[in-house]
Scaffold this motif. Sequence first.
Motif, mmCIF file in Angstrom:
data_model
loop_
_atom_site.group_PDB
_atom_site.id
_atom_site.type_symbol
_atom_site.label_atom_id
_atom_site.label_comp_id
_atom_site.label_asym_id
_atom_site.label_seq_id
_atom_site.Cartn_x
_atom_site.Cartn_y
_atom_site.Cartn_z
ATOM 1 N N ALA A 104 6.212 -5.389 7.050
ATOM 2 C CA ALA A 104 6.717 -6.563 6.327
ATOM 3 C C ALA A 104 8.036 -6.255 5.640
ATOM 4 C CB ALA A 104 5.677 -7.028 5.304
ATOM 5 N N GLU A 105 8.150 -5.056 5.089
ATOM 6 C CA GLU A 105 9.354 -4.690 4.332
ATOM 7 C C GLU A 105 10.579 -4.543 5.229
ATOM 8 O OE1 GLU A 105 11.009 -1.153 1.360
ATOM 9 O OE2 GLU A 105 8.909 -1.154 2.032
ATOM 10 N N PHE A 106 10.459 -3.746 6.316
ATOM 11 C CA PHE A 106 11.676 -3.499 7.078
ATOM 12 C C PHE A 106 12.035 -4.635 8.033
ATOM 13 C CE2 PHE A 106 8.748 -1.194 10.062
ATOM 14 C CZ PHE A 106 9.088 -1.828 11.241
ATOM 15 N N ILE A 107 11.080 -5.477 8.400
ATOM 16 C CA ILE A 107 11.444 -6.645 9.220
ATOM 17 C C ILE A 107 12.137 -7.692 8.355
ATOM 18 C CG2 ILE A 107 10.502 -8.651 10.410
ATOM 19 C CD1 ILE A 107 8.635 -6.883 11.887
ATOM 20 N N ASP A 108 11.642 -7.893 7.135
ATOM 21 C CA ASP A 108 12.275 -8.855 6.228
ATOM 22 C C ASP A 108 13.702 -8.433 5.898
ATOM 23 O OD1 ASP A 108 10.032 -10.391 6.209
ATOM 24 O OD2 ASP A 108 9.264 -9.640 4.299
ATOM 25 N N ASN A 109 13.924 -7.125 5.750
ATOM 26 C CA ASN A 109 15.247 -6.616 5.382
ATOM 27 C C ASN A 109 16.084 -6.217 6.576
ATOM 28 O OD1 ASN A 109 14.552 -6.872 2.635
ATOM 29 N ND2 ASN A 109 13.591 -4.846 2.625
ATOM 30 N N ASP A 110 15.488 -6.256 7.791
ATOM 31 C CA ASP A 110 16.189 -5.871 9.023
ATOM 32 C C ASP A 110 16.824 -4.491 8.880
ATOM 33 O OD1 ASP A 110 17.073 -6.105 11.609
ATOM 34 O OD2 ASP A 110 18.921 -7.131 11.074
ATOM 35 N N THR A 111 16.036 -3.527 8.409
ATOM 36 C CA THR A 111 16.533 -2.179 8.207
ATOM 37 C C THR A 111 15.581 -1.174 8.857
ATOM 38 O OG1 THR A 111 15.339 -2.006 6.092
ATOM 39 C CG2 THR A 111 17.623 -2.762 6.017
ATOM 40 N N ILE A 112 16.051 0.067 8.968
ATOM 41 C CA ILE A 112 15.216 1.150 9.471
ATOM 42 C C ILE A 112 14.297 1.620 8.353
ATOM 43 C CG2 ILE A 112 15.212 3.507 10.371
ATOM 44 C CD1 ILE A 112 17.885 2.936 11.654
ATOM 45 N N ALA A 113 13.009 1.670 8.628
ATOM 46 C CA ALA A 113 12.049 2.103 7.614
ATOM 47 C C ALA A 113 12.196 3.598 7.369
ATOM 48 C CB ALA A 113 10.624 1.795 8.074
ATOM 49 N N PRO A 114 12.059 4.049 6.131
ATOM 50 C CA PRO A 114 12.159 5.485 5.843
ATOM 51 C C PRO A 114 11.030 6.262 6.521
ATOM 52 C CG PRO A 114 11.304 4.293 3.946
ATOM 53 C CD PRO A 114 11.758 3.255 4.928
ATOM 54 N N LYS A 115 11.263 7.541 6.715
ATOM 55 C CA LYS A 115 10.231 8.373 7.327
ATOM 56 C C LYS A 115 8.982 8.388 6.458
ATOM 57 C CE LYS A 115 13.263 11.493 9.899
ATOM 58 N NZ LYS A 115 13.690 12.895 10.108
ATOM 59 N N SER A 116 7.840 8.447 7.108
ATOM 60 C CA SER A 116 6.574 8.429 6.387
ATOM 61 C C SER A 116 5.555 9.290 7.119
ATOM 62 C CB SER A 116 6.051 6.995 6.259
ATOM 63 O OG SER A 116 4.806 6.960 5.591
ATOM 64 N N GLU A 117 4.683 9.926 6.359
ATOM 65 C CA GLU A 117 3.625 10.738 6.951
ATOM 66 C C GLU A 117 2.306 9.969 6.900
ATOM 67 O OE1 GLU A 117 3.407 14.548 5.095
ATOM 68 O OE2 GLU A 117 5.471 15.113 5.632
ATOM 69 N N MET A 118 1.563 10.026 7.990
ATOM 70 C CA MET A 118 0.253 9.381 8.044
ATOM 71 C C MET A 118 -0.583 10.038 9.132
ATOM 72 S SD MET A 118 1.301 5.677 9.702
ATOM 73 C CE MET A 118 2.355 5.297 8.303
ATOM 74 N N LYS A 119 -1.727 9.500 9.400
ATOM 75 C CA LYS A 119 -2.615 10.059 10.416
ATOM 76 C C LYS A 119 -2.782 9.071 11.566
ATOM 77 C CE LYS A 119 -5.253 12.985 7.205
ATOM 78 N NZ LYS A 119 -4.761 14.266 7.747
ATOM 79 N N TYR A 120 -2.633 9.581 12.790
ATOM 80 C CA TYR A 120 -2.836 8.794 14.000
ATOM 81 C C TYR A 120 -4.070 9.309 14.723
ATOM 82 C CZ TYR A 120 1.566 6.132 14.136
ATOM 83 O OH TYR A 120 2.578 5.241 13.900
ATOM 84 N N LEU A 121 -4.515 8.553 15.714
ATOM 85 C CA LEU A 121 -5.690 8.924 16.504
ATOM 86 C C LEU A 121 -5.305 9.053 17.974
ATOM 87 C CD1 LEU A 121 -8.245 6.383 14.975
ATOM 88 C CD2 LEU A 121 -7.987 8.800 14.362
ATOM 89 N N LYS A 122 -5.651 10.182 18.566
ATOM 90 C CA LYS A 122 -5.469 10.331 20.007
ATOM 91 C C LYS A 122 -6.469 9.420 20.729
ATOM 92 C CE LYS A 122 -3.832 15.163 19.959
ATOM 93 N NZ LYS A 122 -2.572 14.957 20.737
#
Length: 235
Positions: free
Chosen positions: A156-174
């Motif tokens: 929601a944040e980067f689409i509204d602002n049309d900007t590149i989102a900052p790097k972020s760490e999270m967990k994904y699933l294979k």
Amino acid sequence: MIRKLKSQGEILRQKTEVILEKLPSLIGPPITVEETLKLVHELEVHQIELQMMLEMMTDSHFFEKTEKENREVELIAANVELKIKNEELQKSKRQYQSMIESSLYAIVIISEGIITFANPSANILFGAKSGQSLIGMKMMERIHPDFHQLVYNRIAEFIDNDTIAPKSEMKYLKLDGTIMDVEIQSNPIIYSGALSIQTTINDITKRKLTEEKLRQSSARLELAPRASGIGIWEF
């Protein structure tokens, strides 16, 4: 009206020169994925402007019969320029496609929550058995549930602002359910004519494990003197 269109044509030509100056020569240094994506976007916008000018020029309502010859000359010039822009656009798209296909980082493109593109590195990262295994899959299925709200907020944040989102760490699933730590960066793009999200993924699982081992080792060193009843003197 002819003067007005000539003025618009001159403006478009100036835009063309600016865009072409940005394009790297065959012997020039390589450009990044972000720079290529920006050029593709500028060329697409310029293509639309040229098409609009062509539509205006083919509308006989704006021209008198005595201006027919001038109109034909302008129309030919605009058609030639549009053809050149189309060729440059296709060239930039091929270059961009080649760059993300060969990237060592996993790259996926998501449209309306569905994965519509995944490069070879992404297939390896998620453990896909074929190049099409990820296509058509919901991206949220590959993100750990603990991070779903964070992802919604970022989108929601980067689409509204049309900007590149900052790097972020999270967990994904294979695909087999294995949890992995990743560092991601996303930005909005137009892909196949639709507003989409391009996400670059870096597997940092090994780095996080190393950091955790170092943290545990440091904690043990701090507890050792207390357990032995020996204080540490500082001089």
